[in-house]
Scaffold this motif. Structure first.
Motif, PDB file in Angstrom:
ATOM      1  N   SER A 198      55.308  36.173  47.934  1.00 12.94           N
ATOM      2  CA  SER A 198      54.068  35.350  47.027  1.00 12.94           C
ATOM      3  C   SER A 198      53.056  34.770  47.939  1.00 12.94           C
ATOM      4  O   SER A 198      53.348  34.198  49.097  1.00 12.94           O
ATOM      5  N   ASN A 199      51.908  34.580  47.538  1.00 12.98           N
ATOM      6  CA  ASN A 199      50.940  33.987  48.380  1.00 12.98           C
ATOM      7  C   ASN A 199      51.182  32.327  48.380  1.00 12.98           C
ATOM      8  O   ASN A 199      50.702  31.816  49.264  1.00 12.98           O
ATOM      9  N   THR A 233      60.626  39.226  46.724  1.00  9.64           N
ATOM     10  CA  THR A 233      59.427  38.949  45.825  1.00  9.64           C
ATOM     11  C   THR A 233      58.937  37.583  46.027  1.00  9.64           C
ATOM     12  O   THR A 233      57.742  37.330  46.043  1.00  9.64           O
ATOM     13  N   LEU A 277      56.399  32.103  41.363  1.00  9.81           N
ATOM     14  CA  LEU A 277      56.546  32.955  42.607  1.00  9.81           C
ATOM     15  C   LEU A 277      56.739  34.469  42.207  1.00  9.81           C
ATOM     16  O   LEU A 277      56.782  35.318  43.121  1.00  9.81           O
ATOM     17  N   GLY A 278      56.793  34.742  40.995  1.00  8.29           N
ATOM     18  CA  GLY A 278      56.628  36.266  40.437  1.00  8.29           C
ATOM     19  C   GLY A 278      57.885  36.936  40.001  1.00  8.29           C
ATOM     20  O   GLY A 278      57.983  37.877  40.105  1.00  8.29           O
TER      21      GLY A 278
END
Ligand SMILES: [Zn+2]
Length: 414
Positions: free
Chosen positions: A408-409, A404, A370-371
């Motif tokens: 996430s997409n 963040t 998820l980054g």
């Protein structure tokens, strides 16, 4: 016929057949009179009659009022008494002409030994000394019944079924919670701290809308969750109450069954941390994969954006997996040896977790997906020193990490 009457106090001669006498009585007496005598007649608690037996407005049922109650009869329900505050509630709703219809039982002691109830054709009225008498009916009553009536955590109703302020749904409040119903969501209970928080947001008029589940156990753990039309409310003793407005959908592919912590324990741990970020973790499917050649999967340097041919092959197993879904592959080991690895082929988000991984590895690896990145802090989920070394479980997510993850997409608004 009106002159024929058997005095129940009569002393019968020994050779009289009691059953024959009873049969005569049954055939001769009106069902309301039979019920009256079964309850003690003129010396019973109903007292003397204050009316004759009269027809109800529907022309079918009949009733008789007494000093301390009433007996109502209908061919499809038989004759039953109603009295006291339950009778007063039934009266306030419109007697047998209300949605409740005719009584199907006498007033009966509840199984908890505290209260009383009558069932009616169209619902029930429950009374207890501390709550008074209130009706429950329809889908809300079915839910109350399925939970165990007054012996459930809900205990006794505190309201009649009431229209919600939004004009759409209906609810009953109970001592231990509420049951909410709407045409599109059905009837579900909500209680405890989750209910309190939903109430503080504005009940069904809040952004969450109506409940679409009862309160559920989260991944067999200690936490609880209620789902609503547009989100969920999560509770655990360590995370407190958290509103979850996004979700991540996870599919589980098992090459090797985890040995240190069960899959449920790892998901419960992940949900516990992700709840802080307002993200719900949905386990969408579980599948066993028999691919012995990938049990010890070559992950190369485990670098995001770079994968080996074995990772590409492994992540090609995507049964049931939707576009924005993520996949965890449980393997025996990685080569070289890690607890897990979040590097994945482009467009196939997911991670590998080894069977001996820690409780927090799953959430940590999906954090990467998820980054979010490693930190040098063993109080945090994203510690780069190994999640077995987490010092204050549950590990922390910072607000920056949380936002963040939410951006996430792969986290989808509920
Ligand atoms: Zn990591």
């Amino acid at each position: 016929m009106s002159k024929f009457r058997i005095d129940p106090n009569i002393v019968l001669e020994k050779d009289l057949n009691l059953k024959a006498i009873e049969a005569i009585r049954v055939f001769q007496l009106h069902p309301i009179t039979q019920k009256y005598w079964a309850l003690g007649g003129t010396s019973g608690w109903l007292g003397t009659n204050t009316t004759t037996i009269k027809k109800c407005p529907d022309g079918v049922g009949e009733f008789q009022h007494y000093v301390n109650g009433s007996i109502y009869y209908h061919p499809s329900t038989g004759a039953h008494e109603v009295h006291g505050l339950i009778r007063a509630r039934w009266s306030s709703l419109g007697w047998e002409r209300s949605f409740l219809g005719y009584p199907k039982t006498d007033e009966t002691k509840t199984l908890d030994g505290i209260g009383r109830y009558n069932h009616f054709q169209g619902g029930s009225i429950f009374w207890s000394p501390s709550t008074g008498a209130w009706e429950v009916h329809g889908s809300i009553r079915n839910k109350y019944s399925s939970l165990g009536w007054e012996r459930s955590f809900l205990r006794y109703p505190l309201t009649n079924e009431t229209t919600c302020p939004d004009g759409v749904g209906r609810f009953n409040h109970f001592q231990g919670g509420s049951i909410y119903w709407s045409p599109s969501t059905g009837a579900h209970e909500v209680h405890g701290l989750i209910r309190s928080h939903w109430a503080s947001l504005g009940w069904e008029r809040s952004f969450l809308g109506y409940p679409i589940s009862d309160e559920l156990v989260v991944f067999d753990g200690a936490a609880r969750i209620s789902h609503f039309q547009h989100g969920s409310i999560y509770w655990s003793s360590t995370a407190g109450v958290r509103v979850l407005r996004e979700r991540v959908r996870v599919h589980v592919k098992i090459l090797e069954t985890p040995t240190s912590f069960t899959i449920n324990e790892q998901f419960a741990a992940m949900q516990e941390v992700y709840a802080v970020a307002g993200i719900r973790v949905d386990c969408a499917s579980t599948e066993n994969l028999n691919i012995p050649s990938l049990n010890d999967v070559d992950v190369g340097g485990c670098t995001m954006g770079s994968v080996t041919s074995e990772q590409t092959t492994l992540f090609g197993n995507r049964n049931f997996v939707g576009t924005d879904d993520v996949v965890v592959y449980y393997v025996r080991s990685t080569v070289p040896g890690y607890n897990g690895c979040a590097a994945h082929p482009s467009g196939r988000p997911g991670c590998v977790v080894v069977r001996s991984a820690s409780r927090w590895t799953l959430g940590h690896e999906f954090g990467h997906v998820l980054g979010i990145h490693h930190v040098n802090n063993n109080n945090r989920l994203m510690t780069g020193n190994g999640t077995f070394n987490i010092t204050n479980p549950p590990p922390d997510l910072t607000s920056g990490e949380s936002s963040t993850m939410r951006s996430s997409n792969l986290t989808i608004p509920l």
